[in-house]
Design a protein around this motif. Sequence first.
Motif, PDB file in Angstrom:
ATOM      1  N   LEU A 194      -2.428   8.057   1.878  1.00  0.00           N
ATOM      2  CA  LEU A 194      -1.851   6.970   2.675  1.00  0.00           C
ATOM      3  C   LEU A 194      -2.722   6.688   3.895  1.00  0.00           C
ATOM      4  O   LEU A 194      -2.989   5.529   4.240  1.00  0.00           O
ATOM      5  CB  LEU A 194      -0.439   7.344   3.118  1.00  0.00           C
ATOM      6  CG  LEU A 194       0.298   6.299   3.955  1.00  0.00           C
ATOM      7  CD1 LEU A 194       0.494   5.004   3.173  1.00  0.00           C
ATOM      8  CD2 LEU A 194       1.649   6.843   4.428  1.00  0.00           C
ATOM      9  N   PHE A 195      -3.201   7.747   4.564  1.00  0.00           N
ATOM     10  CA  PHE A 195      -4.048   7.568   5.728  1.00  0.00           C
ATOM     11  C   PHE A 195      -5.370   6.901   5.343  1.00  0.00           C
ATOM     12  O   PHE A 195      -5.835   5.980   6.023  1.00  0.00           O
ATOM     13  CB  PHE A 195      -4.315   8.921   6.393  1.00  0.00           C
ATOM     14  CG  PHE A 195      -5.264   8.831   7.552  1.00  0.00           C
ATOM     15  CD1 PHE A 195      -4.832   8.395   8.804  1.00  0.00           C
ATOM     16  CD2 PHE A 195      -6.599   9.174   7.391  1.00  0.00           C
ATOM     17  CE1 PHE A 195      -5.719   8.313   9.867  1.00  0.00           C
ATOM     18  CE2 PHE A 195      -7.489   9.085   8.451  1.00  0.00           C
ATOM     19  CZ  PHE A 195      -7.047   8.652   9.693  1.00  0.00           C
ATOM     20  N   PHE A 196      -5.973   7.382   4.255  1.00  0.00           N
ATOM     21  CA  PHE A 196      -7.253   6.817   3.849  1.00  0.00           C
ATOM     22  C   PHE A 196      -7.113   5.341   3.464  1.00  0.00           C
ATOM     23  O   PHE A 196      -7.936   4.498   3.849  1.00  0.00           O
ATOM     24  CB  PHE A 196      -7.816   7.623   2.667  1.00  0.00           C
ATOM     25  CG  PHE A 196      -9.119   7.088   2.146  1.00  0.00           C
ATOM     26  CD1 PHE A 196     -10.305   7.312   2.826  1.00  0.00           C
ATOM     27  CD2 PHE A 196      -9.159   6.326   0.979  1.00  0.00           C
ATOM     28  CE1 PHE A 196     -11.504   6.815   2.353  1.00  0.00           C
ATOM     29  CE2 PHE A 196     -10.354   5.815   0.509  1.00  0.00           C
ATOM     30  CZ  PHE A 196     -11.528   6.063   1.199  1.00  0.00           C
ATOM     31  N   THR A 197      -6.067   5.009   2.710  1.00  0.00           N
ATOM     32  CA  THR A 197      -5.861   3.614   2.297  1.00  0.00           C
ATOM     33  C   THR A 197      -5.588   2.728   3.510  1.00  0.00           C
ATOM     34  O   THR A 197      -6.127   1.614   3.635  1.00  0.00           O
ATOM     35  CB  THR A 197      -4.681   3.520   1.315  1.00  0.00           C
ATOM     36  OG1 THR A 197      -4.911   4.410   0.219  1.00  0.00           O
ATOM     37  CG2 THR A 197      -4.527   2.099   0.790  1.00  0.00           C
ATOM     38  N   GLY A 198      -4.784   3.193   4.440  1.00  0.00           N
ATOM     39  CA  GLY A 198      -4.516   2.417   5.645  1.00  0.00           C
ATOM     40  C   GLY A 198      -5.753   2.249   6.515  1.00  0.00           C
ATOM     41  O   GLY A 198      -5.961   1.185   7.113  1.00  0.00           O
ATOM     42  N   PHE A 199      -6.573   3.312   6.567  1.00  0.00           N
ATOM     43  CA  PHE A 199      -7.802   3.228   7.335  1.00  0.00           C
ATOM     44  C   PHE A 199      -8.732   2.161   6.769  1.00  0.00           C
ATOM     45  O   PHE A 199      -9.322   1.355   7.509  1.00  0.00           O
ATOM     46  CB  PHE A 199      -8.508   4.584   7.347  1.00  0.00           C
ATOM     47  CG  PHE A 199      -9.838   4.558   8.046  1.00  0.00           C
ATOM     48  CD1 PHE A 199      -9.914   4.631   9.429  1.00  0.00           C
ATOM     49  CD2 PHE A 199     -11.017   4.444   7.316  1.00  0.00           C
ATOM     50  CE1 PHE A 199     -11.139   4.594  10.065  1.00  0.00           C
ATOM     51  CE2 PHE A 199     -12.241   4.409   7.956  1.00  0.00           C
ATOM     52  CZ  PHE A 199     -12.305   4.486   9.332  1.00  0.00           C
ATOM     53  N   CYS A 200      -8.889   2.107   5.434  1.00  0.00           N
ATOM     54  CA  CYS A 200      -9.759   1.102   4.807  1.00  0.00           C
ATOM     55  C   CYS A 200      -9.251  -0.321   5.075  1.00  0.00           C
ATOM     56  O   CYS A 200     -10.028  -1.226   5.383  1.00  0.00           O
ATOM     57  CB  CYS A 200      -9.856   1.371   3.308  1.00  0.00           C
ATOM     58  SG  CYS A 200     -10.754   2.877   2.882  1.00  0.00           S
ATOM     59  N   ALA A 201      -7.915  -0.503   4.938  1.00  0.00           N
ATOM     60  CA  ALA A 201      -7.354  -1.837   5.179  1.00  0.00           C
ATOM     61  C   ALA A 201      -7.528  -2.248   6.645  1.00  0.00           C
ATOM     62  O   ALA A 201      -7.868  -3.403   6.956  1.00  0.00           O
ATOM     63  CB  ALA A 201      -5.877  -1.852   4.796  1.00  0.00           C
TER      64      ALA A 201
ATOM     65  N   LEU B 285       0.824  -1.200   0.000  1.00  0.00           N
ATOM     66  CA  LEU B 285       0.000   0.000   0.000  1.00  0.00           C
ATOM     67  C   LEU B 285       0.867   1.262   0.000  1.00  0.00           C
ATOM     68  O   LEU B 285       0.544   2.249  -0.682  1.00  0.00           O
ATOM     69  CB  LEU B 285      -0.928   0.000   1.218  1.00  0.00           C
ATOM     70  CG  LEU B 285      -2.012  -1.080   1.242  1.00  0.00           C
ATOM     71  CD1 LEU B 285      -2.852  -0.962   2.515  1.00  0.00           C
ATOM     72  CD2 LEU B 285      -2.909  -0.972   0.018  1.00  0.00           C
ATOM     73  N   ALA B 286       1.940   1.239   0.771  1.00  0.00           N
ATOM     74  CA  ALA B 286       2.827   2.400   0.795  1.00  0.00           C
ATOM     75  C   ALA B 286       3.450   2.659  -0.578  1.00  0.00           C
ATOM     76  O   ALA B 286       3.512   3.802  -1.044  1.00  0.00           O
ATOM     77  CB  ALA B 286       3.919   2.195   1.856  1.00  0.00           C
ATOM     78  N   VAL B 287       3.894   1.592  -1.235  1.00  0.00           N
ATOM     79  CA  VAL B 287       4.472   1.740  -2.583  1.00  0.00           C
ATOM     80  C   VAL B 287       3.414   2.234  -3.562  1.00  0.00           C
ATOM     81  O   VAL B 287       3.667   3.102  -4.412  1.00  0.00           O
ATOM     82  CB  VAL B 287       5.078   0.404  -3.044  1.00  0.00           C
ATOM     83  CG1 VAL B 287       5.516   0.488  -4.504  1.00  0.00           C
ATOM     84  CG2 VAL B 287       6.260   0.034  -2.157  1.00  0.00           C
ATOM     85  N   SER B 288       2.196   1.699  -3.453  1.00  0.00           N
ATOM     86  CA  SER B 288       1.123   2.094  -4.367  1.00  0.00           C
ATOM     87  C   SER B 288       0.787   3.574  -4.214  1.00  0.00           C
ATOM     88  O   SER B 288       0.599   4.297  -5.195  1.00  0.00           O
ATOM     89  CB  SER B 288      -0.109   1.234  -4.106  1.00  0.00           C
ATOM     90  OG  SER B 288      -1.193   1.655  -4.911  1.00  0.00           O
ATOM     91  N   VAL B 289       0.699   4.018  -2.933  1.00  0.00           N
ATOM     92  CA  VAL B 289       0.411   5.440  -2.708  1.00  0.00           C
ATOM     93  C   VAL B 289       1.553   6.312  -3.223  1.00  0.00           C
ATOM     94  O   VAL B 289       1.344   7.393  -3.801  1.00  0.00           O
ATOM     95  CB  VAL B 289       0.157   5.681  -1.205  1.00  0.00           C
ATOM     96  CG1 VAL B 289       0.083   7.185  -0.907  1.00  0.00           C
ATOM     97  CG2 VAL B 289      -1.122   4.998  -0.778  1.00  0.00           C
ATOM     98  N   GLY B 290       2.797   5.864  -3.048  1.00  0.00           N
ATOM     99  CA  GLY B 290       3.934   6.631  -3.542  1.00  0.00           C
ATOM    100  C   GLY B 290       3.928   6.769  -5.053  1.00  0.00           C
ATOM    101  O   GLY B 290       4.299   7.819  -5.597  1.00  0.00           O
ATOM    102  N   LEU B 291       3.503   5.701  -5.752  1.00  0.00           N
ATOM    103  CA  LEU B 291       3.453   5.770  -7.213  1.00  0.00           C
ATOM    104  C   LEU B 291       2.261   6.582  -7.708  1.00  0.00           C
ATOM    105  O   LEU B 291       2.254   7.008  -8.876  1.00  0.00           O
ATOM    106  CB  LEU B 291       3.388   4.361  -7.796  1.00  0.00           C
ATOM    107  CG  LEU B 291       4.621   3.492  -7.589  1.00  0.00           C
ATOM    108  CD1 LEU B 291       4.389   2.089  -8.150  1.00  0.00           C
ATOM    109  CD2 LEU B 291       5.856   4.111  -8.226  1.00  0.00           C
ATOM    110  N   ASN B 292       1.273   6.779  -6.841  1.00  0.00           N
ATOM    111  CA  ASN B 292       0.068   7.487  -7.279  1.00  0.00           C
ATOM    112  C   ASN B 292       0.176   8.975  -6.916  1.00  0.00           C
ATOM    113  O   ASN B 292       0.698   9.768  -7.698  1.00  0.00           O
ATOM    114  CB  ASN B 292      -1.162   6.867  -6.642  1.00  0.00           C
ATOM    115  CG  ASN B 292      -2.457   7.392  -7.239  1.00  0.00           C
ATOM    116  OD1 ASN B 292      -2.495   7.774  -8.418  1.00  0.00           O
ATOM    117  ND2 ASN B 292      -3.512   7.429  -6.445  1.00  0.00           N
TER     118      ASN B 292
END
Length: 370
Positions: free
Chosen positions: A106-113, A92-99
């Motif tokens: 990053l916070f929103f993606t981590g919150f969902c997971a 997820l961290a790599v995906s957010v960095g590429l996006n």
Amino acid sequence: MPFVLPREPEVPPATWSTYAFTTLGVVPLVWRSRAPVLALVLILAIGGAYRLYVDGPGQPLPYAGLIAFYTVALRCTGLVRAGVGAGTGVVLAVSVGLNTGTARELFFTGFCATAAYALGRLQYTRQAYTAAVEDRAAQLERANRIEAQQAAARERARIAREMHDILSHAVSIMIVQAEAGPVAVRRAPERAEAAFDAIAETGREAMAQLRTMLGVLREDGPAPREPQPGIAGLPALLDRVRRGGLEVAYERCGAERPLPGTVEATVYRVVQEGLTNVVKHADATRVTVRLDYGGGNGEGDLTVTVTDDGRGPGGTAGGGADRSSGGHGLIGVRERAAAHGGTAWSGAGDGGRGFRLGVRLVTSPQGVAG
């Protein structure tokens, strides 16, 4: 939606190939229950390939990955969950960095997971609790079924003892009186009439007791409520045996006291069984029934003995069987004694003559019913 709504001119158009690739990212969910980790890895790999190699319209929907991560939290062990969680966090961290590379994404993606993982563990707890409740209910049902079977077996044994005692005693007395009747008719007609009266009285009493017992087994009406015979009924019982020509002595010692109804019924049945054995097997002329109430303070065990002067335990006269080995009657006596915390014994009388049946019953003044 890109197929339905107008798109920005600078956004690539939607094509069937890009959405076919997106659909492929959902297919691993078919195996998520059997292989949750593999399904999650395939979904993340397909999503990464879509972002890197396919110039599709917009971002693929993340629902398949969240469902796979939820399944890992639900079905996998703690060690596997820890490894998958760490790996997913890196992806997820790599995906957010590429996006966008923003902290907001990053916070929103981590919150969902994290929410998906928490829901998986919550469902695991719920399922474990439901399984425990169902298992407890199944165990309780099995225990109730076993208890009901044991209660039915105990009741069958009790009814068998009662019927044995009633029928064996009544039939034995009737046989003795019937055999003595023809002799009495020739030698003492007045005794013949008494013998026939005794046969009728014994039969009537046996029928009355059987009717009471069988009424308990009937399901189409209320069972008759009549007290079990007790110590007060012993004199009448002894009189019926005397009419057969047997000399019967009744002795009581110790401080007499009221006893629970169940104890009195046991005393009556023990004496009845002892007299039945004397009539059937002993070839005796005299029998003594003795009730010993124990200490003079109104407490102590109650001892009941039935002693005759006939054949001993070996049944030496007339080829009789060994009386001490007992049949169902003596087994029933032992069971009755054990039910009151007591013991039963049988063997030769004083000086090795005759036969003695004894029972010691534990009694308690606190257990006396009014």
